[in-house]
Design a protein around this motif. Structure first.
Motif, PDB file in Angstrom:
ATOM      1  N   GLY A  12       0.842  -1.193   0.000  1.00 49.64           N
ATOM      2  CA  GLY A  12       0.000   0.000   0.000  1.00 49.64           C
ATOM      3  C   GLY A  12       0.877   1.243   0.000  1.00 49.64           C
ATOM      4  O   GLY A  12       2.101   1.162   0.016  1.00 49.64           O
ATOM      5  N   ARG A  13       0.227   2.381   0.010  1.00 49.58           N
ATOM      6  CA  ARG A  13       1.025   3.625  -0.003  1.00 49.58           C
ATOM      7  C   ARG A  13       0.200   4.815   0.453  1.00 49.58           C
ATOM      8  O   ARG A  13      -1.024   4.794   0.467  1.00 49.58           O
ATOM      9  N   PHE A  14       0.938   5.874   0.826  1.00 52.18           N
ATOM     10  CA  PHE A  14       0.352   7.183   1.102  1.00 52.18           C
ATOM     11  C   PHE A  14       1.130   8.152   0.225  1.00 52.18           C
ATOM     12  O   PHE A  14       2.353   8.095   0.180  1.00 52.18           O
ATOM     13  N   ALA A  15       0.404   9.004  -0.508  1.00 54.22           N
ATOM     14  CA  ALA A  15       1.067   9.816  -1.540  1.00 54.22           C
ATOM     15  C   ALA A  15       0.696  11.291  -1.411  1.00 54.22           C
ATOM     16  O   ALA A  15      -0.050  11.833  -2.221  1.00 54.22           O
ATOM     17  N   PRO A  16       1.208  11.964  -0.372  1.00 49.33           N
ATOM     18  CA  PRO A  16       0.835  13.367  -0.184  1.00 49.33           C
ATOM     19  C   PRO A  16       1.488  14.298  -1.206  1.00 49.33           C
ATOM     20  O   PRO A  16       2.578  14.030  -1.697  1.00 49.33           O
ATOM     21  N   SER A  17       0.782  15.389  -1.512  1.00 49.15           N
ATOM     22  CA  SER A  17       1.367  16.466  -2.313  1.00 49.15           C
ATOM     23  C   SER A  17       1.872  17.518  -1.329  1.00 49.15           C
ATOM     24  O   SER A  17       1.122  17.911  -0.445  1.00 49.15           O
ATOM     25  N   ALA A 178       1.393  15.379 -16.037  1.00 55.90           N
ATOM     26  CA  ALA A 178       0.107  15.383 -15.340  1.00 55.90           C
ATOM     27  C   ALA A 178       0.108  14.346 -14.221  1.00 55.90           C
ATOM     28  O   ALA A 178       0.748  13.294 -14.322  1.00 55.90           O
ATOM     29  N   TYR A 179      -0.650  14.667 -13.181  1.00 56.31           N
ATOM     30  CA  TYR A 179      -0.812  13.758 -12.038  1.00 56.31           C
ATOM     31  C   TYR A 179      -1.244  12.360 -12.492  1.00 56.31           C
ATOM     32  O   TYR A 179      -0.711  11.356 -12.017  1.00 56.31           O
ATOM     33  N   HIS A 180      -2.211  12.275 -13.425  1.00 57.81           N
ATOM     34  CA  HIS A 180      -2.705  10.962 -13.866  1.00 57.81           C
ATOM     35  C   HIS A 180      -1.565  10.072 -14.364  1.00 57.81           C
ATOM     36  O   HIS A 180      -1.525   8.878 -14.080  1.00 57.81           O
TER      37      HIS A 180
HETATM   38  N1  GLU Z   1      -1.127  13.465  -4.120  1.00 52.50           N
HETATM   39  C1  GLU Z   1      -2.557  13.307  -4.101  1.00 52.50           C
HETATM   40  C2  GLU Z   1      -3.147  14.208  -3.049  1.00 52.50           C
HETATM   41  O1  GLU Z   1      -2.470  14.579  -2.113  1.00 52.50           O
HETATM   42  C3  GLU Z   1      -2.983  11.895  -3.789  1.00 52.50           C
HETATM   43  C4  GLU Z   1      -2.717  10.991  -4.912  1.00 52.50           C
HETATM   44  C5  GLU Z   1      -3.183   9.567  -4.717  1.00 52.50           C
HETATM   45  O2  GLU Z   1      -3.361   9.111  -3.580  1.00 52.50           O
HETATM   46  O3  GLU Z   1      -3.329   8.904  -5.732  1.00 52.50           O
HETATM   47  O4  GLU Z   1      -4.306  14.559  -3.162  1.00 52.50           O
END
Ligand code: GLU
Ligand code: ZN
Length: 302
Positions: A12-17, A178-180
């Motif tokens: 799993g993961r957490f992906a903060p901006s 792009a984010y996608h």
């Molecule tokens: N970086 C995105 C955000 O903080 C989340 C991306 C994701 O979980 O796919 O909203």
């Protein structure tokens, strides 16, 4: 209602901006993705989505990581930074252009609105395979067909991308990826099997699903959590002046997250260490208890 079965292949993961410090909404996503991964006996990775420098706040990335550590949310392996992955994104955009699946687009927002009467891109520049001299984005072709997937919390979902949004941007006019595109490549390269994130990204999942198909990448499992909104119904963010999480006393914040996630932590955990609260969370985690709502109003944290 059962505890999840051990799954050593779970990643799993957490992906903060790093657009600002963590707030209660982003902490909720961190806690849920962490507990779901650890309850499965899986790994939990952290990826810093520093893809869009104009939107970022100096120091936010380090502050987010510091907050996670302070709250006992220790990640596995090294943090992956999107800013260091430009070559990977570039080569994939080029591959999609070479395959005729992506094309150059010079349209402005106003032109798209005028032509389609909406924000759905009508495919005006499809077939444009030579880079124009004018500033241009790069779009990926979508199909006029429904995409279906089953979300672990929101249930079965479907969308026809051609009718809802149209061919989408994978590289922007300002050259930023792009984010996608980035999220799909990163999830695949990190071997992510389960994505637990906010339901503000539910619609984006159809674009991600399409990209995974086009690039022959596996589709991860998805669970989209309720997003905490303020009294005006807005998602918490730097723009809506969400309060940063203080480092001093993690317990009330972690308890608040678990309660909001429907996990019913016992009152005996009030004031316990972050470590004890998270340990309880992982031992008792049940995804089915999370309310399937897309939005939940923020309550007082005490
Ligand atoms: N970086 C995105 C955000 O903080 C989340 C991306 C994701 O979980 O796919 O909203
Ligand atoms: Zn165009």
């Amino acid at each position: 209602m059962n505890q999840p079965a051990p799954d050593s292949t779970y990643i799993g993961r957490f992906a903060p901006s790093p657009t600002g410090p963590l707030h209660i909404g982003s902490l909720l996503t961190a806690v849920a993705s962490y507990a779901d991964a650890k309850a499965h006996g899986g790994q939990w990775l952290v990826r810093m989505e520093d893809l869009d420098p104009p939107r970022e706040m100096a120091g936010a990335a380090d502050r987010i990581l510091e907050t996670l550590q302070h709250f006992g949310l220790h990640w596995d392996g090294d943090v992956l930074y999107q800013s260091r992955r430009q070559a990977r994104y570039q080569s994939t955009v080029q591959q999609l252009l070479d395959q005729g699946l992506a094309y150059y687009c010079t349209c402005s927002r106003a032109q798209i609105q005028a032509r389609s009467g909406s924000n759905t891109y009508p495919g005006t520049c499809r077939g444009c395979s030579i880079p124009p001299l004018k500033p241009h984005a790069i779009r990926l072709q979508v199909k006029d067909a429904d995409i279906h997937f089953e979300d672990a919390l929101q249930g079965p979902l479907h969308c026809n991308l051609q009718q809802q949004g149209g061919d989408f941007v994978i590289q922007r006019k300002d050259h930023l990826y792009a984010y996608h595109l980035a999220v799909v490549l990163d999830d695949a390269d990190q071997g992510i099997t389960h994505i637990v994130r906010g339901s503000d990204l539910l619609e984006s999942t159809f674009a991600h699903w399409h990209l995974q198909t086009v690039l022959s990448l596996p589709h991860p499992h998805y669970a989209h959590l309720p997003v905490i909104v303020n009294a005006d119904g807005q998602k918490l963010s730097k723009q809506t002046h969400a309060e940063p999480i203080p480092l001093a006393a993690p317990a009330p914040y972690l308890m608040y997250c678990l309660q909001t996630l429907g996990q019913q932590p016992p009152a005996t955990l009030n004031g316990a260490s972050a470590h004890s609260i998270l340990q309880w969370a992982c031992e008792h985690w049940q995804l089915e208890r999370v309310p399937p709502a897309r939005y939940l109003p923020q309550q007082q944290i005490r």
